[in-house]
Design a protein around this motif. Structure first.
Motif, short mmCIF file in Angstrom:
data_model
loop_
_atom_site.label_atom_id
_atom_site.label_comp_id
_atom_site.label_asym_id
_atom_site.label_seq_id
_atom_site.Cartn_x
_atom_site.Cartn_y
_atom_site.Cartn_z
N GLY A 116 100.42 104.34 -9.19
CA GLY A 116 101.49 104.90 -8.38
C GLY A 116 102.63 103.91 -8.31
O GLY A 116 102.57 102.93 -7.56
N PRO A 117 103.68 104.10 -9.10
CA PRO A 117 104.75 103.10 -9.16
C PRO A 117 105.67 103.07 -7.94
O PRO A 117 106.45 102.13 -7.78
CB PRO A 117 105.55 103.53 -10.40
CG PRO A 117 105.32 105.00 -10.51
CD PRO A 117 103.91 105.22 -10.03
N GLN A 118 105.56 104.07 -7.07
CA GLN A 118 106.48 104.12 -5.93
C GLN A 118 106.17 102.99 -4.95
O GLN A 118 105.02 102.65 -4.70
CB GLN A 118 106.34 105.46 -5.19
CG GLN A 118 106.46 106.69 -6.08
CD GLN A 118 105.12 107.11 -6.66
OE1 GLN A 118 104.11 106.43 -6.50
NE2 GLN A 118 105.13 108.23 -7.36
N PRO A 119 107.21 102.39 -4.36
CA PRO A 119 106.97 101.35 -3.34
C PRO A 119 106.36 101.96 -2.08
O PRO A 119 106.60 103.12 -1.76
CB PRO A 119 108.38 100.80 -3.05
CG PRO A 119 109.31 101.89 -3.47
CD PRO A 119 108.65 102.60 -4.61
N LEU A 120 105.57 101.16 -1.38
CA LEU A 120 104.96 101.63 -0.15
C LEU A 120 105.99 101.63 0.97
O LEU A 120 106.73 100.66 1.14
CB LEU A 120 103.79 100.72 0.25
CG LEU A 120 102.61 100.66 -0.73
CD1 LEU A 120 101.57 99.66 -0.22
CD2 LEU A 120 101.98 102.02 -0.93
N GLY A 121 106.00 102.71 1.73
CA GLY A 121 106.94 102.80 2.86
C GLY A 121 106.23 102.81 4.19
O GLY A 121 106.69 103.44 5.14
N PHE A 122 105.08 102.12 4.25
CA PHE A 122 104.30 102.12 5.48
C PHE A 122 103.53 100.81 5.59
O PHE A 122 103.39 100.07 4.62
CB PHE A 122 103.34 103.31 5.51
CG PHE A 122 102.49 103.44 4.26
CD1 PHE A 122 101.30 102.75 4.13
CD2 PHE A 122 102.90 104.27 3.22
CE1 PHE A 122 100.53 102.86 2.98
CE2 PHE A 122 102.13 104.38 2.07
CZ PHE A 122 100.95 103.69 1.95
N SER A 123 103.04 100.56 6.79
CA SER A 123 102.29 99.33 7.06
C SER A 123 100.86 99.46 6.55
O SER A 123 100.24 100.52 6.65
CB SER A 123 102.26 99.05 8.56
OG SER A 123 101.36 98.00 8.85
N ILE A 124 100.34 98.35 6.01
CA ILE A 124 98.93 98.33 5.62
C ILE A 124 98.09 97.56 6.65
O ILE A 124 96.97 97.14 6.35
CB ILE A 124 98.74 97.76 4.21
CG1 ILE A 124 99.26 96.34 4.09
CG2 ILE A 124 99.41 98.65 3.17
CD1 ILE A 124 98.88 95.65 2.78
N ASP A 125 98.61 97.43 7.86
CA ASP A 125 97.85 96.77 8.92
C ASP A 125 96.48 97.41 9.19
O ASP A 125 95.55 96.69 9.59
CB ASP A 125 98.66 96.74 10.21
CG ASP A 125 99.70 95.62 10.20
OD1 ASP A 125 99.68 94.80 9.25
OD2 ASP A 125 100.53 95.57 11.12
N PRO A 126 96.31 98.74 9.00
CA PRO A 126 94.97 99.29 9.21
C PRO A 126 93.89 98.64 8.35
O PRO A 126 92.72 98.61 8.75
CB PRO A 126 95.14 100.77 8.85
CG PRO A 126 96.57 101.06 9.18
CD PRO A 126 97.31 99.80 8.79
N LEU A 127 94.27 98.09 7.19
CA LEU A 127 93.29 97.36 6.38
C LEU A 127 92.75 96.16 7.15
O LEU A 127 91.57 95.83 7.06
CB LEU A 127 93.93 96.88 5.07
CG LEU A 127 94.36 97.92 4.05
CD1 LEU A 127 95.01 97.24 2.85
CD2 LEU A 127 93.17 98.76 3.59
N VAL A 128 93.64 95.51 7.88
CA VAL A 128 93.24 94.35 8.68
C VAL A 128 92.41 94.79 9.88
O VAL A 128 91.32 94.27 10.15
CB VAL A 128 94.49 93.56 9.15
CG1 VAL A 128 94.07 92.34 9.97
CG2 VAL A 128 95.33 93.15 7.96
N GLN A 129 92.94 95.78 10.59
CA GLN A 129 92.28 96.22 11.82
C GLN A 129 90.88 96.74 11.55
O GLN A 129 89.95 96.49 12.35
CB GLN A 129 93.13 97.32 12.47
CG GLN A 129 92.57 97.81 13.80
CD GLN A 129 93.41 98.94 14.37
OE1 GLN A 129 94.04 99.68 13.64
NE2 GLN A 129 93.40 99.06 15.69
N LYS A 130 90.71 97.44 10.43
CA LYS A 130 89.39 98.01 10.11
C LYS A 130 88.52 97.07 9.28
O LYS A 130 87.38 97.42 8.96
CB LYS A 130 89.57 99.33 9.35
CG LYS A 130 90.07 100.50 10.18
CD LYS A 130 90.07 101.77 9.32
CE LYS A 130 90.40 103.00 10.13
NZ LYS A 130 90.32 104.24 9.30
N ASN A 131 89.05 95.92 8.89
CA ASN A 131 88.26 95.00 8.07
C ASN A 131 87.86 95.67 6.74
O ASN A 131 86.74 95.54 6.27
CB ASN A 131 87.00 94.55 8.82
CG ASN A 131 86.41 93.27 8.26
OD1 ASN A 131 86.99 92.21 8.43
ND2 ASN A 131 85.28 93.38 7.58
N VAL A 132 88.81 96.37 6.16
CA VAL A 132 88.55 97.19 4.97
C VAL A 132 88.81 96.41 3.70
O VAL A 132 89.77 95.63 3.62
CB VAL A 132 89.42 98.47 5.01
CG1 VAL A 132 89.42 99.18 3.67
CG2 VAL A 132 88.94 99.39 6.11
#
Length: 341
Positions: free
Chosen positions: A265-281
């Protein structure tokens, strides 16, 4: 001698056409294959629509999912002869001295160049292939099934080597394309409960996923993800080919779960990836495959434990490449196959 070929000739939308090309010369460590069948990959379509994010060596013959017979061998090739039935890996050019290549992970060599973008691919009658890329296929495995070894290897490497699934895991696959459905099929072989998610327009392709024992879901998969204990699915396999689906994956995965990104997916991300941290994913990418994966997948295909018949939406002559591409691009079929001769 010249043969028709499907050529991607420029970095612009629709820059694909049939051209006549010369029969390739082979090096002393190469073989010349007469292509029996070649699968259309999502990456071929991305290059056709100019929606790709990798460097292409224009002009280039498309196609990297192929089967065929050897018709000539280089002077230093051993163990192969004319008439052998084979499939070929995609890493056409690698640096054998690269640290990744030395550990057997030549698929991750940064200088690697593959068929269909770095060197001429197999959407033509003849293709030159390094002998090191070859795998023998048994007589009971038809060429039209064997040509799909490569996408099956993408799925196997993703699910088995990178997702580390366990029996009883609940897995959601985002995207009912070829790789998504094959990932779902391999996950089922691993003993997982699997749901495949798509849009309203994907009903036909989702019905193919059901043939592999998967749940088909249109739209929101939250209820399925949380139906066991309310926390989400153990693993989300993002095979949708869009950056935006990572946000959906973060919503659906359980704490301490796993997100496997296999779709480009070449499109830039327009959102936070903080849930990866919060969920320990764990967020894991998966790219390509290597020799042991191919051997294992050929065994699964030959015995029928991994069956590719349900995903084949049709076989078209090379001259009808545009129809084959369109049907996949529009989601009318899961997989199109071309027959060069």
């Amino acid at each position: 001698m010249k043969s028709a070929a499907v050529v991607n000739y420029a970095p612009q939308e629709g820059a694909v056409e049939i051209r006549d090309i010369a029969r390739p010369e082979i090096g002393e460590e190469d073989v010349l294959l007469e292509v029996a069948y070649v699968g259309v990959c999502g990456s071929d379509i991305h290059q056709w629509t100019n929606g790709h994010s990798w460097v292409v060596n224009y002009p280039v013959v498309l196609g990297h999912e192929f089967s065929g017979r050897i018709v000539a061998t280089g002077s230093r090739v051993k163990g192969w002869k004319e008439g052998d039935r084979v499939v070929s890996e995609t890493a056409a050019i690698i640096d054998p001295d690269n640290p990744m290549s030395r550990t057997g992970l030549y698929n991750l060599d940064p200088t690697r160049k593959g068929f269909g973008y770095g060197v001429n691919g197999a959407m033509t009658r003849y293709v030159s292939t390094p002998a090191r890329c070859l795998h023998r296929i048994p007589d009971e495995l038809p060429f039209e099934h064997a040509c799909l070894t490569e996408p099956c290897c993408v799925a196997y490497n993703a699910v088995v080597n990178n997702a580390h699934l366990k029996p009883g895991d609940r897995v959601i696959v985002l995207g009912p394309g070829t790789i998504g459905i094959l990932c779902a099929a391999v996950a089922r072989l691993c003993g997982a409960e699997v749901a495949v998610v798509g849009l309203e327009a994907d009903r036909g392709r989702l019905s193919i996923a059901e043939q592999y024992g998967c749940e088909a879901i249109i739209g929101n998969a939250s209820d399925w993800a949380k139906s066991r204990d309310g926390l989400g699915a153990d693993c989300i396999i993002d095979a949708a080919g869009s950056s935006a689906t990572l946000r959906i994956a973060m919503d659906l995965v359980r704490p301490n779960g796993h997100i496997l990104k296999v779709g480009w997916g070449p499109q830039p991300l327009g959102f936070s990836i903080d849930p990866l941290v919060q969920k320990n994913v764990t967020l894991q990418g998966s790219f390509s495959h290597n020799w042991p994966v191919w051997e294992r997948v050929i065994s699964l295909l030959a015995t029928g434990r991994l069956d590719v018949k349900p995903i084949i939406g049709g076989i078209w002559p090379l001259s009808d490449w545009h129809t084959a591409f369109e049907k996949m691009h529009k989601g009318e079929v899961v997989k199109s196959i071309l027959k060069p001769i």
